[in-house]
Design a protein around this motif. Structure first.
Motif, PDB file in Angstrom:
ATOM      1  N   GLU A 214       6.932  22.755 -13.001  1.00 23.89           N
ATOM      2  CA  GLU A 214       5.942  23.807 -12.731  1.00 23.89           C
ATOM      3  C   GLU A 214       4.668  23.193 -12.161  1.00 23.89           C
ATOM      4  OE1 GLU A 214       4.363  22.485 -16.681  1.00 23.89           O
ATOM      5  OE2 GLU A 214       6.345  22.667 -15.767  1.00 23.89           O
ATOM      6  N   GLY A 215       4.486  21.886 -12.376  1.00 20.45           N
ATOM      7  CA  GLY A 215       3.321  21.196 -11.843  1.00 20.45           C
ATOM      8  C   GLY A 215       3.409  20.876 -10.363  1.00 20.45           C
ATOM      9  N   VAL A 216       4.429  21.406  -9.683  1.00 21.41           N
ATOM     10  CA  VAL A 216       4.543  21.181  -8.244  1.00 21.41           C
ATOM     11  C   VAL A 216       3.321  21.717  -7.498  1.00 21.41           C
ATOM     12  CG1 VAL A 216       5.759  23.342  -7.731  1.00 21.41           C
ATOM     13  CG2 VAL A 216       6.141  21.338  -6.278  1.00 21.41           C
ATOM     14  N   VAL A 217       2.590  22.632  -8.122  1.00 23.02           N
ATOM     15  CA  VAL A 217       1.369  23.134  -7.484  1.00 23.02           C
ATOM     16  C   VAL A 217       0.382  21.995  -7.231  1.00 23.02           C
ATOM     17  CG1 VAL A 217       0.195  23.724  -9.668  1.00 23.02           C
ATOM     18  CG2 VAL A 217      -0.396  24.939  -7.574  1.00 23.02           C
ATOM     19  N   PHE A 218       0.397  20.980  -8.101  1.00 22.78           N
ATOM     20  CA  PHE A 218      -0.483  19.833  -7.880  1.00 22.78           C
ATOM     21  C   PHE A 218      -0.022  19.005  -6.677  1.00 22.78           C
ATOM     22  CE2 PHE A 218      -1.434  20.349 -12.555  1.00 22.78           C
ATOM     23  CZ  PHE A 218      -2.722  20.796 -12.353  1.00 22.78           C
ATOM     24  N   LEU A 219       1.301  18.933  -6.458  1.00 18.15           N
ATOM     25  CA  LEU A 219       1.801  18.260  -5.267  1.00 18.15           C
ATOM     26  C   LEU A 219       1.330  18.988  -4.009  1.00 18.15           C
ATOM     27  CD1 LEU A 219       5.478  17.364  -6.257  1.00 18.15           C
ATOM     28  CD2 LEU A 219       3.440  15.908  -6.344  1.00 18.15           C
ATOM     29  N   GLU A 220       1.356  20.310  -4.057  1.00 20.38           N
ATOM     30  CA  GLU A 220       0.859  21.100  -2.931  1.00 20.38           C
ATOM     31  C   GLU A 220      -0.608  20.778  -2.658  1.00 20.38           C
ATOM     32  OE1 GLU A 220       2.217  25.388  -2.357  1.00 20.38           O
ATOM     33  OE2 GLU A 220       2.252  25.150  -4.535  1.00 20.38           O
ATOM     34  N   LEU A 221      -1.396  20.768  -3.720  1.00 21.12           N
ATOM     35  CA  LEU A 221      -2.827  20.525  -3.572  1.00 21.12           C
ATOM     36  C   LEU A 221      -3.092  19.126  -3.020  1.00 21.12           C
ATOM     37  CD1 LEU A 221      -4.036  22.140  -6.919  1.00 21.12           C
ATOM     38  CD2 LEU A 221      -4.502  23.000  -4.614  1.00 21.12           C
ATOM     39  N   ARG A 222      -2.346  18.150  -3.530  1.00 22.14           N
ATOM     40  CA  ARG A 222      -2.555  16.784  -3.060  1.00 22.14           C
ATOM     41  C   ARG A 222      -2.111  16.633  -1.606  1.00 22.14           C
ATOM     42  NH1 ARG A 222      -0.213  12.714  -7.434  1.00 22.14           N
ATOM     43  NH2 ARG A 222      -1.395  11.219  -6.178  1.00 22.14           N
ATOM     44  N   ALA A 223      -1.028  17.312  -1.244  1.00 24.30           N
ATOM     45  CA  ALA A 223      -0.583  17.266   0.150  1.00 24.30           C
ATOM     46  C   ALA A 223      -1.616  17.898   1.079  1.00 24.30           C
ATOM     47  CB  ALA A 223       0.759  17.982   0.299  1.00 24.30           C
ATOM     48  N   ALA A 224      -2.393  18.846   0.525  1.00 32.46           N
ATOM     49  CA  ALA A 224      -3.431  19.503   1.317  1.00 32.46           C
ATOM     50  C   ALA A 224      -4.750  18.731   1.293  1.00 32.46           C
ATOM     51  CB  ALA A 224      -3.655  20.931   0.796  1.00 32.46           C
ATOM     52  N   GLY A 225      -4.760  17.587   0.605  1.00 28.25           N
ATOM     53  CA  GLY A 225      -5.945  16.737   0.642  1.00 28.25           C
ATOM     54  C   GLY A 225      -6.713  16.610  -0.651  1.00 28.25           C
ATOM     55  N   ALA A 226      -6.255  17.221  -1.735  1.00 21.34           N
ATOM     56  CA  ALA A 226      -6.962  17.120  -3.011  1.00 21.34           C
ATOM     57  C   ALA A 226      -6.898  15.694  -3.543  1.00 21.34           C
ATOM     58  CB  ALA A 226      -6.369  18.095  -4.031  1.00 21.34           C
ATOM     59  N   ALA A 227      -8.051  15.106  -3.806  1.00 21.82           N
ATOM     60  CA  ALA A 227      -8.128  13.714  -4.274  1.00 21.82           C
ATOM     61  C   ALA A 227      -7.948  13.665  -5.785  1.00 21.82           C
ATOM     62  CB  ALA A 227      -9.463  13.108  -3.886  1.00 21.82           C
ATOM     63  N   THR A 228      -7.056  12.773  -6.239  1.00 21.56           N
ATOM     64  CA  THR A 228      -6.731  12.671  -7.661  1.00 21.56           C
ATOM     65  C   THR A 228      -7.163  11.316  -8.197  1.00 21.56           C
ATOM     66  OG1 THR A 228      -4.828  14.126  -7.359  1.00 21.56           O
ATOM     67  CG2 THR A 228      -4.882  12.823  -9.373  1.00 21.56           C
ATOM     68  N   TYR A 229      -7.916  11.352  -9.278  1.00 13.65           N
ATOM     69  CA  TYR A 229      -8.480  10.147  -9.889  1.00 13.65           C
ATOM     70  C   TYR A 229      -7.805   9.893 -11.227  1.00 13.65           C
ATOM     71  CZ  TYR A 229     -12.336   6.782 -10.545  1.00 13.65           C
ATOM     72  OH  TYR A 229     -13.084   5.647 -10.695  1.00 13.65           O
ATOM     73  N   TYR A 230      -7.494   8.650 -11.491  1.00 13.94           N
ATOM     74  CA  TYR A 230      -6.787   8.249 -12.718  1.00 13.94           C
ATOM     75  C   TYR A 230      -7.735   7.528 -13.664  1.00 13.94           C
ATOM     76  CZ  TYR A 230      -3.505   5.439 -15.559  1.00 13.94           C
ATOM     77  OH  TYR A 230      -2.818   4.818 -16.574  1.00 13.94           O
ATOM     78  N   VAL A 231      -7.771   8.000 -14.925  1.00 14.47           N
ATOM     79  CA  VAL A 231      -8.632   7.395 -15.936  1.00 14.47           C
ATOM     80  C   VAL A 231      -7.758   6.990 -17.124  1.00 14.47           C
ATOM     81  CG1 VAL A 231     -10.658   7.707 -17.421  1.00 14.47           C
ATOM     82  CG2 VAL A 231     -10.549   8.882 -15.213  1.00 14.47           C
ATOM     83  N   PRO A 232      -7.346   5.718 -17.200  1.00 14.69           N
ATOM     84  CA  PRO A 232      -6.447   5.313 -18.278  1.00 14.69           C
ATOM     85  C   PRO A 232      -7.057   5.434 -19.671  1.00 14.69           C
ATOM     86  CG  PRO A 232      -7.203   3.402 -17.019  1.00 14.69           C
ATOM     87  CD  PRO A 232      -7.642   4.613 -16.267  1.00 14.69           C
ATOM     88  N   SER A 233      -8.383   5.408 -19.771  1.00 13.24           N
ATOM     89  CA  SER A 233      -9.024   5.505 -21.085  1.00 13.24           C
ATOM     90  C   SER A 233      -9.134   6.945 -21.588  1.00 13.24           C
ATOM     91  CB  SER A 233     -10.410   4.869 -21.044  1.00 13.24           C
ATOM     92  OG  SER A 233     -11.258   5.551 -20.132  1.00 13.24           O
ATOM     93  N   ALA A 234      -8.841   7.927 -20.725  1.00 16.96           N
ATOM     94  CA  ALA A 234      -8.804   9.339 -21.162  1.00 16.96           C
ATOM     95  C   ALA A 234      -7.407   9.595 -21.715  1.00 16.96           C
ATOM     96  CB  ALA A 234      -9.123  10.269 -19.995  1.00 16.96           C
ATOM     97  N   THR A 235      -7.220   9.232 -22.974  1.00 12.91           N
ATOM     98  CA  THR A 235      -5.878   9.126 -23.540  1.00 12.91           C
ATOM     99  C   THR A 235      -5.583  10.223 -24.544  1.00 12.91           C
ATOM    100  OG1 THR A 235      -6.100   6.719 -23.326  1.00 12.91           O
ATOM    101  CG2 THR A 235      -4.282   7.526 -24.684  1.00 12.91           C
ATOM    102  N   VAL A 236      -4.346  10.711 -24.499  1.00 12.15           N
ATOM    103  CA  VAL A 236      -3.817  11.571 -25.550  1.00 12.15           C
ATOM    104  C   VAL A 236      -2.563  10.915 -26.112  1.00 12.15           C
ATOM    105  CG1 VAL A 236      -4.709  13.677 -24.460  1.00 12.15           C
ATOM    106  CG2 VAL A 236      -2.348  12.962 -24.022  1.00 12.15           C
ATOM    107  N   SER A 237      -2.251  11.230 -27.360  1.00 14.35           N
ATOM    108  CA  SER A 237      -0.985  10.773 -27.937  1.00 14.35           C
ATOM    109  C   SER A 237      -0.013  11.940 -27.932  1.00 14.35           C
ATOM    110  CB  SER A 237      -1.187  10.251 -29.363  1.00 14.35           C
ATOM    111  OG  SER A 237      -1.622  11.277 -30.232  1.00 14.35           O
ATOM    112  N   HIS A 238       1.207  11.669 -27.526  1.00 13.23           N
ATOM    113  CA  HIS A 238       2.234  12.695 -27.367  1.00 13.23           C
ATOM    114  C   HIS A 238       3.290  12.504 -28.443  1.00 13.23           C
ATOM    115  CE1 HIS A 238       5.723  14.415 -24.722  1.00 13.23           C
ATOM    116  NE2 HIS A 238       5.344  15.253 -25.662  1.00 13.23           N
TER     117      HIS A 238
END
Length: 316
Positions: A214-238
């Motif tokens: 269902e998160g394919v919408v994010f692929l659409e946004l990124r393909a359209a130029g949406a910049a995605t930033y990764y923060v490894p310290s913003a952590t959750v436990s699953h």
């Protein structure tokens, strides 16, 4: 007589909405909400705050008493908590409802079987404030929580992706490259990005089903130029559910990943994959997958993915 003007008390601005989509897991929802106590958004705590939205995707409304039980604790911190029942089954419907209801310009997703680590929300939202419009989406890291069980010896680090854990792109924060992905369970994005877009409701989990994407919408946004930033310290436990700690579950998960990927490619007109392979299904059914290790295990995992992908050819 001197008249003292009455001071104007302004409510803090809701800068972000934290959305929890939940389905019939009140105990885990309770732990998730507990981990959000004390979280804060970047900026002056007197002028900005955030809200918590619990989107309950079960007609039995098991999440209502849990949300109501936390109401007073969040109120004392000046954080509104809203409970919303979304009766249409499927995580896509729940995510869309969360986006529609959100009052904040920023939306952060955390799943009901996750717990936020200390400083999670501030770290996840910091790039929006520090880098401004250069950032559209922020992704955090996910650590597995095996509860009272031990991690199985066969569950190697590279297999943790099947449990939506340990993306491991870097030890430092940075922009993600095109082929580097993230999970919907720990991310934040600008609400305006979804104007005219939505999470697909024919993909993603429904009840105990294992469809994804269902998160394919994010692929659409990124393909359209949406910049995605990764923060490894913003952590959750699953939390890894005990019934999933088997090789057989991983095979099932990968089968439905294959189904989901082909349905996604068909929906968006992407090139579909082709494989030439012959499978003796009777022998495959007799295979003791719980005894597999290493490359043999990985080979069967790939095979189940391909079988799922092939089986989706006749699906709508």
């Amino acid at each position: 007589m001197l008249t003292v003007p009455t001071p104007i008390i302004r409510s803090p601005e809701i800068a972000a909405s934290v959305v929890i989509c939940t389905h019939r897991r009140p105990g885990l929802l309770d732990a998730c909400l507990g981990s959000l106590i004390g979280q804060r958004v970047p900026g002056d705590a007197g002028t900005v705050t955030h809200e918590i939205l619990v989107i309950d995707n079960s007609t039995l409304a098991e999440g209502r008493p849990v949300a109501e039980g936390w109401q007073a604790a969040f109120d004392r911190q000046g954080v509104p908590l809203r409970y919303i029942l979304e009766e249409q089954p499927g995580v896509g419907f729940a995510r869309n409802r969360g986006v529609a209801e959100a009052a904040g310009a920023l939306i952060a997703f955390i799943d009901d079987d996750e717990r936020a680590c200390d400083g999670w929300l501030e770290r996840l939202l910091d790039p929006f404030h520090r880098l401004g419009d250069a950032v559209d989406i922020v992704a955090g890291e996910v650590e597995p929580d095996f509860g009272e069980l031990s991690r199985p010896a066969w569950l190697a680090d590279d297999l943790l992706h099947f449990f939506s854990c340990r993306w491991g792109w870097d030890s430092d924060s940075r922009f993600l490259h095109e082929k580097e992905w993230f999970g919907e369970g720990n991310c934040a994005f600008r609400k305006r990005l979804l104007n005219g877009r939505s999470f697909p409701t024919d993909l993603g989990r429904k009840g105990d089903g294992l469809l994804s994407n269902e998160g394919v919408v994010f692929l659409e946004l990124r393909a359209a130029g949406a910049a995605t930033y990764y923060v490894p310290s913003a952590t959750v436990s699953h939390f890894i559910h005990p019934e999933r700690l088997s090789r057989r579950w991983v095979m099932r998960r990968m089968f439905y990943n294959g189904v989901s990927d082909r349905l996604t490619q068909r929906r968006y007109g992407m090139a579909e994959q082709r494989w030439d392979f012959n499978v003796n299904l009777a022998k495959l059914a007799d295979l003791d997958v719980e005894s597999l290790e290493g490359e043999g295990l990985r080979a069967v995992i790939r095979l189940y993915y391909q079988l799922g992908y092939a089986s989706a050819s006749g699906m709508n």
